[in-house]
Design a protein around this motif. Structure first.
Motif: not given
Length: 202
Positions: A186-189, A147-162
């Motif tokens: 909405s999804l992130f919150t 199963e895909a491990k990287s959700s949209h939220i995971d990807l967005s957090i990686n992007y923000m952190n970097s």
């Protein structure tokens, strides 16, 4: 028929092969209960058998891998009528990939990698490195199959952190993961408990 192919323990970083072989088992041939000091993968080419790990017994069929972790008691036995034939590889590692943690692994076309491993006999000096590359290929195939491990939220957090130091905007983050800005917020919150803007500030 048992065939143990000599593999020299070269202490390779990552996945370090230490033994390899194939076996056509006699009816009811068994092993254990036993505890190993390394990881073992058995790919069932044909036939059937039972595998017990941590008190749970699994019926294993062709195309599946049963996984023996170090320092855990296991037992396995070939079927009485259609005993299994398998290819096995033992290895050490400091950080085992997540894909090897389940007792039974099933993945389409995974047998091709184990049959490629049989070609290790062509190598003398590079046998361990070749088998290690096959193990990594196995990890790659199993990772893609899971199963895909990287959700949209995971990807967005990686992007923000970097990239937070570069003054990124919420719109840029939403665009980078292919979501509408309003839906992304909405999804992130909902999942994280704070808005993307608050997360960026923190």
């Amino acid at each position: 028929m048992h065939c143990n192919i000599i593999v020299i323990d070269e202490n390779l970083h990552g996945l370090n092969p230490i033994q390899f072989g194939r076996e056509t088992c006699a009816p009811l041939h068994d092993y254990g209960p036993a505890v190993r000091t390394h990881w073992l993968l058995h790919y069932v080419v044909s036939g059937f058998g039972k595998f017990t790990r941590e008190g749970v017994t699994y019926e294993v069929k062709p195309g599946e891998i049963f996984v023996i972790p170090p320092y855990i008691e296991t037992y396995y036995q070939a079927d009485a009528i259609k005993p299994w034939k398998y290819i096995w590889i033992g290895f050490t590692t400091e950080d085992v990939p997540e894909v090897f943690r389940q007792p039974i692994i099933s993945c389409p076309n995974i047998g091709t990698v184990f049959h490629e491993m049989l070609s290790c006999t062509k190598f003398e000096n590079g046998r361990s490195a070749y088998l290690s590359s096959c193990l990594w290929k196995l990890v790659s195939m199993l990772s893609e199959h899971g199963e895909a491990k990287s959700s949209h939220i995971d990807l967005s957090i990686n992007y923000m952190n970097s990239d937070y130091a570069n003054g990124i905007t919420i719109q840029q983050i939403a665009d980078s993961i292919g979501l509408n800005r309003k839906y992304f917020c909405s999804l992130f919150t909902k999942q994280i408990g704070v808005s993307p803007s608050e997360y960026l500030i923190h």
